[in-house]
Write a protein that holds these residues in place. Sequence first.
Motif, PDB file in Angstrom:
ATOM      1  N   LEU A 197       4.130   1.775  -7.409  1.00 12.69           N
ATOM      2  CA  LEU A 197       3.371   0.649  -7.945  1.00 12.69           C
ATOM      3  C   LEU A 197       2.002   1.137  -8.385  1.00 12.69           C
ATOM      4  O   LEU A 197       1.499   2.139  -7.869  1.00 12.69           O
ATOM      5  CB  LEU A 197       3.193  -0.454  -6.893  1.00 12.69           C
ATOM      6  N   LYS A 198       1.397   0.391  -9.300  1.00  4.44           N
ATOM      7  CA  LYS A 198       0.024   0.668  -9.703  1.00  4.44           C
ATOM      8  C   LYS A 198      -0.907  -0.243  -8.915  1.00  4.44           C
ATOM      9  O   LYS A 198      -0.621  -1.417  -8.725  1.00  4.44           O
ATOM     10  CB  LYS A 198      -0.142   0.440 -11.205  1.00  4.44           C
ATOM     11  N   GLU A 199      -2.011   0.320  -8.472  1.00  8.81           N
ATOM     12  CA  GLU A 199      -2.977  -0.458  -7.702  1.00  8.81           C
ATOM     13  C   GLU A 199      -3.500  -1.618  -8.548  1.00  8.81           C
ATOM     14  O   GLU A 199      -3.941  -1.433  -9.686  1.00  8.81           O
ATOM     15  CB  GLU A 199      -4.142   0.429  -7.267  1.00  8.81           C
ATOM     16  N   ASP A 200      -3.429  -2.833  -8.005  1.00  6.60           N
ATOM     17  CA  ASP A 200      -3.915  -4.030  -8.685  1.00  6.60           C
ATOM     18  C   ASP A 200      -4.638  -4.875  -7.650  1.00  6.60           C
ATOM     19  O   ASP A 200      -4.018  -5.405  -6.718  1.00  6.60           O
ATOM     20  CB  ASP A 200      -2.754  -4.808  -9.306  1.00  6.60           C
ATOM     21  N   GLY A 201      -5.955  -4.997  -7.792  1.00  6.56           N
ATOM     22  CA  GLY A 201      -6.764  -5.708  -6.815  1.00  6.56           C
ATOM     23  C   GLY A 201      -6.366  -7.158  -6.658  1.00  6.56           C
ATOM     24  O   GLY A 201      -6.346  -7.698  -5.547  1.00  6.56           O
ATOM     25  N   GLN A 202      -6.021  -7.831  -7.783  1.00  7.61           N
ATOM     26  CA  GLN A 202      -5.622  -9.228  -7.701  1.00  7.61           C
ATOM     27  C   GLN A 202      -4.308  -9.388  -6.933  1.00  7.61           C
ATOM     28  O   GLN A 202      -4.156 -10.290  -6.111  1.00  7.61           O
ATOM     29  CB  GLN A 202      -5.482  -9.832  -9.101  1.00  7.61           C
ATOM     30  N   GLN A 203      -3.358  -8.502  -7.219  1.00  9.02           N
ATOM     31  CA  GLN A 203      -2.091  -8.578  -6.503  1.00  9.02           C
ATOM     32  C   GLN A 203      -2.296  -8.398  -5.006  1.00  9.02           C
ATOM     33  O   GLN A 203      -1.724  -9.129  -4.196  1.00  9.02           O
ATOM     34  CB  GLN A 203      -1.131  -7.510  -7.030  1.00  9.02           C
ATOM     35  N   ARG A 204      -3.120  -7.437  -4.633  1.00 12.29           N
ATOM     36  CA  ARG A 204      -3.338  -7.178  -3.208  1.00 12.29           C
ATOM     37  C   ARG A 204      -4.034  -8.351  -2.525  1.00 12.29           C
ATOM     38  O   ARG A 204      -3.700  -8.714  -1.391  1.00 12.29           O
ATOM     39  CB  ARG A 204      -4.173  -5.907  -3.029  1.00 12.29           C
ATOM     40  N   HIS A 205      -4.979  -8.974  -3.213  1.00 11.67           N
ATOM     41  CA  HIS A 205      -5.688 -10.130  -2.647  1.00 11.67           C
ATOM     42  C   HIS A 205      -4.720 -11.291  -2.413  1.00 11.67           C
ATOM     43  O   HIS A 205      -4.765 -11.951  -1.358  1.00 11.67           O
ATOM     44  CB  HIS A 205      -6.818 -10.556  -3.577  1.00 11.67           C
TER      45      HIS A 205
ATOM     46  N   ASP B  58       0.830  -1.208   0.000  1.00 16.17           N
ATOM     47  CA  ASP B  58       0.000   0.000   0.000  1.00 16.17           C
ATOM     48  C   ASP B  58       0.864   1.258   0.000  1.00 16.17           C
ATOM     49  O   ASP B  58       0.531   2.260  -0.640  1.00 16.17           O
ATOM     50  CB  ASP B  58      -0.925  -0.008   1.214  1.00 16.17           C
ATOM     51  N   SER B  59       1.965   1.210   0.731  1.00 15.04           N
ATOM     52  CA  SER B  59       2.859   2.362   0.778  1.00 15.04           C
ATOM     53  C   SER B  59       3.465   2.642  -0.599  1.00 15.04           C
ATOM     54  O   SER B  59       3.545   3.798  -1.037  1.00 15.04           O
ATOM     55  CB  SER B  59       3.969   2.118   1.805  1.00 15.04           C
ATOM     56  N   LEU B  60       3.876   1.593  -1.291  1.00 13.68           N
ATOM     57  CA  LEU B  60       4.468   1.766  -2.626  1.00 13.68           C
ATOM     58  C   LEU B  60       3.434   2.287  -3.622  1.00 13.68           C
ATOM     59  O   LEU B  60       3.751   3.094  -4.495  1.00 13.68           O
ATOM     60  CB  LEU B  60       5.058   0.439  -3.111  1.00 13.68           C
ATOM     61  N   VAL B  61       2.185   1.825  -3.485  1.00 16.37           N
ATOM     62  CA  VAL B  61       1.116   2.340  -4.339  1.00 16.37           C
ATOM     63  C   VAL B  61       0.877   3.811  -4.053  1.00 16.37           C
ATOM     64  O   VAL B  61       0.737   4.633  -4.973  1.00 16.37           O
ATOM     65  CB  VAL B  61      -0.177   1.520  -4.143  1.00 16.37           C
ATOM     66  N   HIS B  62       0.834   4.155  -2.767  1.00 12.03           N
ATOM     67  CA  HIS B  62       0.583   5.541  -2.370  1.00 12.03           C
ATOM     68  C   HIS B  62       1.684   6.475  -2.886  1.00 12.03           C
ATOM     69  O   HIS B  62       1.409   7.616  -3.273  1.00 12.03           O
ATOM     70  CB  HIS B  62       0.480   5.633  -0.846  1.00 12.03           C
ATOM     71  N   ARG B  63       2.919   6.001  -2.904  1.00 10.06           N
ATOM     72  CA  ARG B  63       4.033   6.814  -3.371  1.00 10.06           C
ATOM     73  C   ARG B  63       4.169   6.809  -4.893  1.00 10.06           C
ATOM     74  O   ARG B  63       5.052   7.456  -5.443  1.00 10.06           O
ATOM     75  CB  ARG B  63       5.333   6.301  -2.745  1.00 10.06           C
TER      76      ARG B  63
END
Length: 536
Positions: free
Chosen positions: A79-87, A71-76
């Motif tokens: 990284l691009k937000e990816d729902g599958q990766q996060r799950h 989440d920190s890398l996405v916020h900065r």
Amino acid sequence: MAAYLSPLSRCLVKYMITDTLPTPSKYRCLARRHVLRGYPPCTSSSPGSSCPTQSPASRFCSHSKSVGLYDSLVHRGLLKEDGQQRHVLQQLAQRQRTLKNYCNSIYLNPSAPNEEPRDGSTNLNNGKDPKLRETQNEGDASPEKEEPAPPPPPPPPRGFYIYGDIGTGKTMLMDMFYSGVENGCKKRVHFNSFMLDIHKRIHQQKQSLPKRRLGKMFTYDPISPVAMEISNETCLLCFDEFQVTDIADAVILKQLFETLFKTGVVVVATSNRPPDDLYKNGLQRDTFLPFIDMLKDYCQTICLDSGTDYRRLDQTAAGKLYYLTSEPDAEAFVDVLFDELALRQKSVPGPRVLTVQGREVTLEKTCGSIAFCTFEELCGRPLGAGDYLEMARVFDTVFIRYIPMLTLTLKDQARRFITLMDTFYDHKVRVVLLAAAPLDQLFVHSGGEDMRDRQLLDDLGLRGEAGERLTLFTAEEEVFAFQRTVSRLMEMQTERYWTQGDRSNSKTQTNTPEVHPDKHSPPHSVLLQPEFTNGK
């Protein structure tokens, strides 16, 4: 693969060597500035040994949970937000907690140390006469009862088998998981390197056998002892690019992993293939199928396939690193680029001999940490993963010239080229290529029948559809694997990758020529800071 920032690793190594730990405030400062990489595996190899005390680096991991890091890398914006990766990462994070301080010693030594055997092979009366024991029990109202057997240990934690299309982030997520596991007995390795090590250990086991005497026959299984060695060394194995293309690997995998799983080793692997497609249409695949069932029993299967190849997105080129032989003066440009990089070395161009497992591999033109090779040198000869690993250790930049159009008649060379690129990519070796066709057209599923294949089919007694299905002859596995090679070569031409491959200030290289610091920048480009990307 995921990319990491190296200054933190050097800082932590310094603290561990001096045995002087930074203060919590310094840890927090490091956490804000850097991304933590995985740490080396447990070096203890004695049977039944428990996992060592966590290193300062491992304790630091507890402050950066994988999901929070993501989440920190996405916020900065890294990284691009990816729902599958996060799950997927959330599922891996649950296993991180399970593996905290996990040790597989109870599966290596299930009996208590002082427990007496129950097979009757030893004297149950501590050296006294058994008849005396019986006489004493005859008039006893409450005869001594045998202690009940201890309950079996609980099942070991299940691992994960993560598969999906190329560039979807499987390796990045596995590396985040690995970094966050607070356990010193862990190891992360490319599957090709792992199997190479297995074959070396099997060879050493065979070499240690006593010489067979005339007329004396005996059988010996070296696979189980090798598996036990690994089980004593680590309790978590993370594999990148799990694939089975070689019949020699297929034959030993079931027995090898059966021992690993039963001795409590947790396996986390990434692959482009679902489990049921491993070694698809391979020679004698029926003998391989039990391994697939066992893999699915001990590892939770997860599909990660968002349909996006992140390696192809938002990549800044490092300059022209892929040349076509049909382009005017292409060969001259490659020569000039080599001369430019060679001037920055503290060596003069010349041949170099590499020693690999007692064999000598000669490269005709090298200069310091740069090799100037032809495709025939690297892939036309019977070289393998071990040779390419040694090249990756010695060289940080490799020129490969005169790559032909890879057809069915050249599938042996294509296999070696795929292995070569996998090895170079995994070790961040930079490449400059001169090829006969654009990258996405370099491998074609045509070119006629190889007479050697026809002879082998005749020797095996295979005819018609039975022979046509075998990937050994159809190059189906190479066509599939080459898609990954194309994706990786795309990334290997970016500024970020070129920067990651700069070893000019690295202290991990041993026995390699010294190079000038800060002079390995890509031609005509600006250096970028290494970072995570979704597709690694």
